[in-house]
Each structure stands twice: as C-alpha cells, then as structure tokens.
Scaffold this motif. Structure first.
Motif, mmCIF file in Angstrom:
data_model
loop_
_atom_site.group_PDB
_atom_site.id
_atom_site.type_symbol
_atom_site.label_atom_id
_atom_site.label_comp_id
_atom_site.label_asym_id
_atom_site.label_seq_id
_atom_site.Cartn_x
_atom_site.Cartn_y
_atom_site.Cartn_z
ATOM 1 N N UNK A 116 21.303 -45.082 -10.024
ATOM 2 C CA UNK A 116 20.724 -45.522 -8.706
ATOM 3 C C UNK A 116 19.642 -46.570 -9.184
ATOM 4 N N UNK A 117 18.799 -46.129 -9.920
ATOM 5 C CA UNK A 117 17.763 -46.882 -10.516
ATOM 6 C C UNK A 117 17.581 -46.835 -11.769
ATOM 7 N N UNK A 118 16.900 -47.930 -12.652
ATOM 8 C CA UNK A 118 16.949 -47.994 -13.918
ATOM 9 C C UNK A 118 15.556 -48.375 -14.388
ATOM 10 N N UNK A 119 15.065 -47.823 -15.521
ATOM 11 C CA UNK A 119 13.906 -48.044 -16.182
ATOM 12 C C UNK A 119 14.286 -48.493 -17.557
ATOM 13 N N UNK A 120 13.613 -49.444 -18.055
ATOM 14 C CA UNK A 120 13.964 -50.158 -19.461
ATOM 15 C C UNK A 120 12.599 -50.105 -20.192
ATOM 16 N N UNK A 121 12.682 -49.222 -21.384
ATOM 17 C CA UNK A 121 11.732 -49.009 -22.225
ATOM 18 C C UNK A 121 11.834 -49.563 -23.584
ATOM 19 N N UNK A 122 10.605 -49.754 -23.904
ATOM 20 C CA UNK A 122 10.330 -50.792 -25.096
ATOM 21 C C UNK A 122 9.203 -50.227 -25.876
ATOM 22 N N UNK A 123 9.050 -50.152 -27.160
ATOM 23 C CA UNK A 123 7.785 -49.717 -27.612
ATOM 24 C C UNK A 123 6.766 -48.985 -26.951
ATOM 25 N N UNK A 124 7.584 -48.006 -26.332
ATOM 26 C CA UNK A 124 6.489 -46.995 -25.358
ATOM 27 C C UNK A 124 6.162 -47.372 -24.208
ATOM 28 N N UNK A 125 6.545 -48.507 -23.424
ATOM 29 C CA UNK A 125 6.223 -49.005 -22.200
ATOM 30 C C UNK A 125 7.366 -49.385 -21.632
ATOM 31 N N UNK A 179 24.926 -31.019 -5.859
ATOM 32 C CA UNK A 179 23.620 -29.814 -5.671
ATOM 33 C C UNK A 179 22.759 -30.860 -5.315
ATOM 34 N N UNK A 180 22.605 -32.150 -5.177
ATOM 35 C CA UNK A 180 21.574 -32.664 -4.728
ATOM 36 C C UNK A 180 20.436 -32.995 -5.451
ATOM 37 N N UNK A 181 20.809 -32.830 -6.783
ATOM 38 C CA UNK A 181 19.647 -32.786 -7.845
ATOM 39 C C UNK A 181 19.097 -34.121 -7.910
ATOM 40 N N UNK A 182 17.871 -34.331 -8.453
ATOM 41 C CA UNK A 182 17.276 -35.584 -8.917
ATOM 42 C C UNK A 182 17.477 -35.630 -10.463
ATOM 43 N N UNK A 183 18.092 -36.660 -11.005
ATOM 44 C CA UNK A 183 18.346 -36.731 -12.144
ATOM 45 C C UNK A 183 17.779 -37.906 -13.029
ATOM 46 N N UNK A 194 18.794 -36.143 -5.178
ATOM 47 C CA UNK A 194 20.032 -36.744 -4.937
ATOM 48 C C UNK A 194 20.352 -38.054 -5.687
ATOM 49 N N UNK A 195 19.251 -38.573 -6.634
ATOM 50 C CA UNK A 195 19.406 -39.653 -7.033
ATOM 51 C C UNK A 195 19.222 -39.653 -8.630
ATOM 52 N N UNK A 196 19.977 -40.732 -9.360
ATOM 53 C CA UNK A 196 19.686 -40.685 -10.790
ATOM 54 C C UNK A 196 18.945 -42.023 -11.218
#
Ligand SMILES: Nc1ncnc2c1ncn2[C@@H]1O[C@H](COP(=O)(O)OP(=O)(O)OP(=O)(O)O)[C@@H](O)[C@H]1O
Ligand SMILES: [Mg+2]
Length: 380
Positions: free
Chosen positions: A234-243, A215-219, A39-41
């Motif tokens: 809901x949450x964020x991940x920041x990528x740079x140079x593969x990390x 649908x309560x999917x995780x996205x 249920x979260x993105x």
C-alpha cells in the motif's frame, strides 16, 4: 468513518541505531520514520546493507550486539495506550509480551527458527502455549488449524513430521504458522521468499498477503524486488545508507518517484520487462520465417522401479521448437524435469515417448530418437 489516526498501530519516529565497532561507530540507521496501519502493507526496499533488517529487528528489540538504539521512538499503540518499544528492556517481561503476541516475525531462512529435532507440530504447540493458557489438547487443535490456514495438506498428520521432511516452501509455511501462533496484529516479513524457487515464491507471497488482509494485520514487508512491491504494497519506503530517502503510496512511487535512487531502482525493473518485449517484437518481425533447428514433440520420460508398481513421470509431453540464434530459457521449480528434458534431447537418458528432430544447415533432418548408438556418438 473511523479516524485514520486510529488505524496507526505502530509509529517509528526518528529512529537511529549505531553499531559500536572497535575502530569506529557505524550509523546503520539514521533518523528513520514511518507508520504501520491496520490492514495495510508497508514495503521497505533498498540495496543490501541499507539498514532494512536492522530497522525491522529493532521493532522487536532483537538487534544483534554491538548494535543499539541511540535515538528516536517506536510507539506501539493499543487503543488509547501507547508503549515506546525503544525504552523497553530487551530481556524484560513487557518486551516478551509484545514479541509474537503483538508483533510476529517471518524471515528468509526457516531453518534458523525451526528445530531439527522436534516435530513441526510440537514447535508450533509450544509457541501457541507460550502466548495463551490453552491446555495441550486445545493447543494441538489450534496448531492443526494454523497449519490448515497456511495450506499444509493433511495438517493433522503433517504436524507429526520433522522439519527435514518438509520442502523449503512447506518450512516457510510452518514458520508463518508459528509467527501467527500468538495472533499478532503486526507482521514483519524480512525477505520471506528469497530462498525459494519462483513458483513457490509466488505461492508464499500470495499466502502472506491473504493472511494479512484476512486478519487485518499491519505488515512491514522487506524486499529488494520491485515486482513484489507492485503486487503487495500500500505504501513504500525506500532506504539507502541507513536513511529513508523517499516514502509514499505505492502508486505515487511508481508514477512519480522524486528521488533519483528510487528512479534507478524502478528503471532496473522496467529494463527487464522492456528487454523481453523488445525481443518478442523482434522475433515477430523477423522475416522470412526460419525453420527450427530443433523440434521436440511429445517428449516424455517415465522412471520405473524394479518390483514396484509406482513410477515417476519426470517429463510429460514436452513440445517446443528452437530457432537458430534463439535463446530459449527453461525455468521451473526443483524437481520439475528441466535437467531430464536436456538429457532426453541428447538421449543420454532414453525417452519413453516422443521425438526430437534436428535440422542441418542444408535443411536435411536428423531424427535423433531413431539413431543407433554409433550414429548417436558421431551426432553428438
Ligand atoms: N551484528 C552486526 N555488527 C556490525 N554491523 C552490523 C551488524 N548487523 C548489521 N550491521 C551493519 O548494519 C548495516 C545495515 O545492515 P542490514 O542487515 O540492516 O542491511 P539490509 O538492508 O537488511 O541488507 P540486505 O538487503 O543485505 O539484507 C550494514 O552496514 C551492516 O553491515
Ligand atoms: Mg536484510
């Protein structure tokens, strides 16, 4: 209350992916960890080439050659059972059972996943039957229902149309329907709206978000647009140079970003907004009030076809003023009438209704709509 750990449907732990190139080894993804919850993105953001797509594709074991997972785990949970996708044979039965049924995928270019020689319906029916033991009739009924869910009008008739008869936005809707055919509980969307015009982008994004919540999917949503992030994450991940350089809840990222790169990403979005605000106040403060250089009133164009009763209203009652030194942006989706509007102002296309007034520096007015052909030439 449920244990929050139960909501985790997929955890990626220290994932590393290399591309063995002829001259060297490219570490495309290094030590990446994140979780997807029911249920979260989670939005994965970062510049081009930072490893977002490679990460996403690895969750389905479809990383292009010569790429391969060289470290870490991709743990897919199902109640108490845990499968490490990173250990599965990409061509094996276990992996095939996960694709589409546990994890659905939507990407940028719908044409790369839709066949030009089969009807939209037959392609979705095939996907439905691949993931279930429904017979043809039932699969068709489910297909029509899926097309309805992605808001395709008259889904029963539209199912029998071909891909080329669908607009870009409708193709993307059809691809979403196909991704949902196996009722996945995890959805990966890799830049799903970048190929679309702004209006359609917003519609498709709303649709994806709504289906994810219903649908309560995780996205896992990949984007480089921080505006989209603010709307759906809901949450964020920041990528740079593969990390992954930073991750956390969306509010924390927006209000208290720690990594300089995240701040830089946010600053580039904020600057755009400020620019607009600054200009609006500058316009409001500018005195004395000027006369517009161009006034467009009730401008319209209807194209008719000989011998046919149907006609097309390309421009309908357009009204605006343009001031000296002003930069007016006209935006709109394909076919909305932008180019025709420009041509009507110049009268390279004759208006059906309305007027265009041009003001000379001395304040005298030229009624462009009543100029003769000859006057028009010198006016141009
Ligand atoms: N098939 C391939 N062969 C060699 N290198 C590849 C291959 N696919 C991706 N890479 C490399 O892996 C790195 C990560 O690429 P990836 O496509 O994941 O970037 P991305 O973050 O999705 O970028 P974009 O925002 O442009 O989609 C890049 O350095 C890219 O050049
Ligand atoms: Mg990509």
């Amino acid at each position: 209350m449920t244990d929050p750990a139960e909501d985790v449907v997929l955890s990626v732990e220290n994932l590393s992916i290399d591309f063995r190139l002829r001259t060297h080894i490219l570490h495309a993804v290094e030590n990446v960890s994140f979780e997807l919850k029911r249920g979260q993105t989670l939005c994965l953001v970062g510049e081009s080439g930072s490893g977002k797509s490679v990460t996403a594709r690895s969750l389905l074991q479809i990383v292009d050659r010569p790429g391969s997972i060289v470290g870490g785990r991709i743990l897919l949970r199902n109640g108490g059972a845990v499968t490490d996708i990173a250990r599965l044979d990409p061509d094996g039965q276990a992996m095939r059972a996960i694709r589409g049924r546990r994890i659905g995928l939507i990407f940028q270019e719908p044409m790369s996943s839709l066949s030009p020689v089969h009807t939209i319906g037959s392609q979705i029916i095939e996907a439905v039957r691949l993931h279930s033991d429904l017979d043809k009739r039932a699969a068709r009924a489910k297909t029509v229902e899926l097309l309805r869910q992605v808001e395709i009008p008259n889904p029963d008739q539209m199912a029998d149309r071909y891909t080329f008869e669908f607009s870009g936005g409708m193709r993307q809707r059809a691809m979403i329907a196909m991704a949902l055919a196996g009722n996945p509980d995890i959805l990966i969307a890799d830049e799903p709206t970048t190929a679309l015009d702004v209006t359609t982008q917003a519609e498709i994004l709303d649709l994806i978000k709504r289906l994810q919540v219903e649908r309560g999917m995780a996205m896992l949503l990949i984007t480089h647009d921080m505006g989209i992030v603010a709307e759906v994450a809901d949450n964020v991940a920041v990528m740079r140079f593969g990390r992954i350089v930073e991750r956390g809840p969306v509010d924390a990222i927006y209000h208290d970003a720690q990594h300089p790169y995240t701040r830089q990403l946010l600053a580039s979005t904020v600057k755009l907004t400020r620019h607009v605000e600054g200009r609006v106040s500058a316009v409001a403060a500018s005195a004395p009030p000027q006369q517009p250089i161009l006034s467009v009133r009730h401008l319209g164009k209807t194209f008719g076809w000989h011998g046919k009763t149907s006609s097309l209203r390309a421009v309908d009652d357009a009204n605006f003023d343009l001031y000296p030194g002003e930069n007016l942006g006209i935006v709109g989706e394909s076919g909305s009438g932008k180019t025709t509007l420009g041509r009507l102002i110049l009268r390279t296309v004759e208006p059906t209704t309305g007027s265009v007034v041009y003001r000379n520096k001395d304040g005298s007015e030229v009624d462009v709509t009543s100029l003769t052909k000859k006057e028009l030439r010198s006016f141009h």
